[in-house]
Design a protein around this motif. Sequence first.
Motif, mmCIF file in Angstrom:
data_model
loop_
_atom_site.group_PDB
_atom_site.id
_atom_site.type_symbol
_atom_site.label_atom_id
_atom_site.label_comp_id
_atom_site.label_asym_id
_atom_site.label_seq_id
_atom_site.Cartn_x
_atom_site.Cartn_y
_atom_site.Cartn_z
ATOM 1 N N GLY A 11 0.801 -1.220 0.000
ATOM 2 C CA GLY A 11 0.000 0.000 0.000
ATOM 3 C C GLY A 11 0.831 1.266 0.000
ATOM 4 N N GLY A 12 1.931 1.269 0.736
ATOM 5 C CA GLY A 12 2.753 2.470 0.843
ATOM 6 C C GLY A 12 3.681 2.625 -0.350
ATOM 7 N N SER A 13 3.804 3.846 -0.859
ATOM 8 C CA SER A 13 4.731 4.145 -1.952
ATOM 9 C C SER A 13 5.168 5.592 -1.809
ATOM 10 C CB SER A 13 4.064 3.927 -3.307
ATOM 11 O OG SER A 13 4.906 4.376 -4.342
ATOM 12 N N LYS A 14 6.461 5.799 -1.536
ATOM 13 C CA LYS A 14 6.949 7.153 -1.330
ATOM 14 C C LYS A 14 7.183 7.881 -2.650
ATOM 15 C CE LYS A 14 9.088 6.205 3.157
ATOM 16 N NZ LYS A 14 10.340 6.152 3.932
ATOM 17 N N GLY A 15 7.632 7.139 -3.675
ATOM 18 C CA GLY A 15 7.927 7.774 -4.956
ATOM 19 C C GLY A 15 6.696 8.316 -5.650
ATOM 20 N N LEU A 16 5.616 7.515 -5.636
ATOM 21 C CA LEU A 16 4.357 7.919 -6.277
ATOM 22 C C LEU A 16 3.220 7.307 -5.463
ATOM 23 C CD1 LEU A 16 3.186 9.444 -8.696
ATOM 24 C CD2 LEU A 16 3.272 7.303 -9.994
ATOM 25 N N VAL A 201 16.389 -10.812 -22.224
ATOM 26 C CA VAL A 201 16.595 -9.424 -22.631
ATOM 27 C C VAL A 201 15.312 -8.845 -23.228
ATOM 28 C CG1 VAL A 201 18.005 -7.838 -23.998
ATOM 29 C CG2 VAL A 201 19.023 -9.941 -23.103
ATOM 30 N N MET A 202 14.916 -7.682 -22.711
ATOM 31 C CA MET A 202 13.734 -6.979 -23.201
ATOM 32 C C MET A 202 14.146 -5.654 -23.835
ATOM 33 S SD MET A 202 11.074 -7.769 -20.044
ATOM 34 C CE MET A 202 9.929 -6.497 -20.566
ATOM 35 N N SER A 203 13.261 -5.121 -24.654
ATOM 36 C CA SER A 203 13.529 -3.842 -25.308
ATOM 37 C C SER A 203 13.469 -2.697 -24.300
ATOM 38 C CB SER A 203 12.495 -3.590 -26.408
ATOM 39 O OG SER A 203 11.205 -3.407 -25.834
ATOM 40 N N GLU A 204 14.063 -1.580 -24.693
ATOM 41 C CA GLU A 204 14.042 -0.387 -23.835
ATOM 42 C C GLU A 204 12.606 0.055 -23.567
ATOM 43 O OE1 GLU A 204 15.998 2.704 -21.701
ATOM 44 O OE2 GLU A 204 16.970 1.094 -22.815
ATOM 45 N N GLU A 205 11.766 0.040 -24.595
ATOM 46 C CA GLU A 205 10.400 0.541 -24.458
ATOM 47 C C GLU A 205 9.588 -0.286 -23.472
ATOM 48 O OE1 GLU A 205 6.352 0.732 -27.134
ATOM 49 O OE2 GLU A 205 8.235 1.243 -28.100
ATOM 50 N N THR A 206 9.726 -1.607 -23.520
ATOM 51 C CA THR A 206 8.920 -2.455 -22.641
ATOM 52 C C THR A 206 9.533 -2.617 -21.257
ATOM 53 O OG1 THR A 206 9.970 -4.447 -23.557
ATOM 54 C CG2 THR A 206 7.886 -3.740 -24.551
ATOM 55 N N SER A 207 10.685 -1.999 -21.021
ATOM 56 C CA SER A 207 11.403 -2.171 -19.756
ATOM 57 C C SER A 207 11.099 -1.099 -18.712
ATOM 58 C CB SER A 207 12.920 -2.195 -20.007
ATOM 59 O OG SER A 207 13.307 -3.374 -20.669
ATOM 60 N N TYR A 208 10.255 -0.138 -19.037
ATOM 61 C CA TYR A 208 10.009 0.946 -18.086
ATOM 62 C C TYR A 208 9.392 0.418 -16.796
ATOM 63 C CZ TYR A 208 11.346 4.803 -21.056
ATOM 64 O OH TYR A 208 12.081 5.691 -21.819
ATOM 65 N N ASP A 209 9.997 0.822 -15.681
ATOM 66 C CA ASP A 209 9.552 0.454 -14.334
ATOM 67 C C ASP A 209 9.091 1.742 -13.652
ATOM 68 O OD1 ASP A 209 9.135 -0.856 -11.909
ATOM 69 O OD2 ASP A 209 11.226 -0.652 -11.292
ATOM 70 N N ILE A 210 7.821 1.834 -13.328
ATOM 71 C CA ILE A 210 7.261 3.082 -12.810
ATOM 72 C C ILE A 210 7.609 3.267 -11.340
ATOM 73 C CG2 ILE A 210 5.150 4.371 -12.328
ATOM 74 C CD1 ILE A 210 3.883 3.038 -14.741
ATOM 75 N N ASP A 211 8.403 4.292 -11.068
ATOM 76 C CA ASP A 211 8.784 4.598 -9.687
ATOM 77 C C ASP A 211 8.549 6.075 -9.342
ATOM 78 O OD1 ASP A 211 9.975 3.764 -7.144
ATOM 79 O OD2 ASP A 211 11.677 5.030 -7.711
ATOM 80 N N ASP A 215 8.323 8.703 -14.670
ATOM 81 C CA ASP A 215 8.173 7.363 -15.247
ATOM 82 C C ASP A 215 6.733 7.148 -15.705
ATOM 83 O OD1 ASP A 215 10.828 6.784 -14.541
ATOM 84 O OD2 ASP A 215 10.232 5.934 -12.612
ATOM 85 N N TRP A 216 5.798 7.546 -14.859
ATOM 86 C CA TRP A 216 4.374 7.385 -15.169
ATOM 87 C C TRP A 216 4.017 8.096 -16.475
ATOM 88 C CZ3 TRP A 216 0.617 4.782 -12.196
ATOM 89 C CH2 TRP A 216 -0.699 4.940 -12.643
ATOM 90 N N GLN A 217 4.487 9.331 -16.608
ATOM 91 C CA GLN A 217 4.163 10.130 -17.788
ATOM 92 C C GLN A 217 4.773 9.530 -19.057
ATOM 93 O OE1 GLN A 217 5.667 13.830 -16.256
ATOM 94 N NE2 GLN A 217 3.649 14.500 -15.515
ATOM 95 N N ILE A 218 5.965 8.957 -18.938
ATOM 96 C CA ILE A 218 6.599 8.321 -20.103
ATOM 97 C C ILE A 218 5.798 7.096 -20.531
ATOM 98 C CG2 ILE A 218 8.629 7.022 -20.864
ATOM 99 C CD1 ILE A 218 10.306 8.911 -19.078
ATOM 100 N N VAL A 219 5.434 6.245 -19.571
ATOM 101 C CA VAL A 219 4.662 5.040 -19.874
ATOM 102 C C VAL A 219 3.300 5.416 -20.465
ATOM 103 C CG1 VAL A 219 3.489 3.050 -18.867
ATOM 104 C CG2 VAL A 219 5.843 3.588 -18.199
ATOM 105 N N GLU A 220 2.664 6.419 -19.882
ATOM 106 C CA GLU A 220 1.373 6.875 -20.387
ATOM 107 C C GLU A 220 1.494 7.355 -21.829
ATOM 108 O OE1 GLU A 220 -2.210 9.146 -18.173
ATOM 109 O OE2 GLU A 220 -0.378 10.322 -18.380
ATOM 110 N N HIS A 221 2.580 8.047 -22.128
ATOM 111 C CA HIS A 221 2.819 8.513 -23.496
ATOM 112 C C HIS A 221 2.926 7.348 -24.464
ATOM 113 C CE1 HIS A 221 4.563 10.795 -26.844
ATOM 114 N NE2 HIS A 221 5.507 9.870 -26.906
ATOM 115 N N PHE A 222 3.704 6.317 -24.078
ATOM 116 C CA PHE A 222 3.834 5.128 -24.935
ATOM 117 C C PHE A 222 2.490 4.485 -25.194
ATOM 118 C CE2 PHE A 222 8.496 4.690 -23.759
ATOM 119 C CZ PHE A 222 8.953 4.886 -25.056
ATOM 120 N N MET A 223 1.712 4.344 -24.124
ATOM 121 C CA MET A 223 0.429 3.659 -24.259
ATOM 122 C C MET A 223 -0.545 4.433 -25.157
ATOM 123 S SD MET A 223 -0.430 2.066 -20.520
ATOM 124 C CE MET A 223 0.316 0.504 -20.027
ATOM 125 N N ARG A 224 -0.539 5.744 -25.018
ATOM 126 C CA ARG A 224 -1.470 6.562 -25.806
ATOM 127 C C ARG A 224 -1.066 6.653 -27.270
ATOM 128 N NH1 ARG A 224 -5.148 8.808 -22.595
ATOM 129 N NH2 ARG A 224 -4.654 9.289 -20.419
#
Length: 226
Positions: A11-16, A201-211, A215-224
């Motif tokens: 439940g707890g997350s300091k980064g986001l 080994v995974m690609s750079e695009e699929t490797s984003y780890d949201i912390d 990070d969230w905004q980058i992943v959201e951009h990819f998805m949209r």
Amino acid sequence: MKLLVIIPARGGSKGLPGKNIRPLCGKPLIGYSIELARTIVSDKDICVSTDAQEIIDVVERYGLYVPFVRPAHLSTDTATTNDVLVHALNFYQQQGREYDAILLLQPTSPLRTAAQVHEALALYETHPGIDMVVSVKKSHAAAVISHENEEGWLIPTLNTHSGPRQQITSYYEYNGAIYIINPISLQKKGIPNFTKRLKYVMSEETSYDIDSLTDWQIVEHFMRNK
């Protein structure tokens, strides 16, 4: 292969704060891991390990039963993933359920694909006796990462001959997306003591780890923009 999928969601997350259930392109972040897990195993073999009622509520809206509430001592900043996995595995073993492998899917990697997970599982199955298959991405920092010597000067750490980027040894970073773990190794040795680790080994695009929010905004951009 009998597979237990564990989705850890503290439940707890300091980064986001609240990131595990924060809406990302129309669904809570943890929903991407639940949906992926359901393409691989049945619901009875999916375990969301969480300490937070709000996360339980979201998971159960997906129709997925949460088998236990994670104990408080496993929900602190100092609790390890190893301890969380052992706790979940012990829970199922006490019910007489044994597994050949654990698939750890962290909610913070929503861009990984089912095809990638299946490829990693194939690596595990074709290498009997290994401790873990772990997803990685190729490091772009290897050519430039440096340390400071006793005199205060920056010294190349990995690219010691300062040669072209293409000529240095390949280095890899864990990307947090896929872990396939041998339950026997987990209980006997623990993840820090694993010696037989195989990379996927995974690609750079699929490797984003949201912390973070970035990070969230980058992943959201990819998805949209897929």
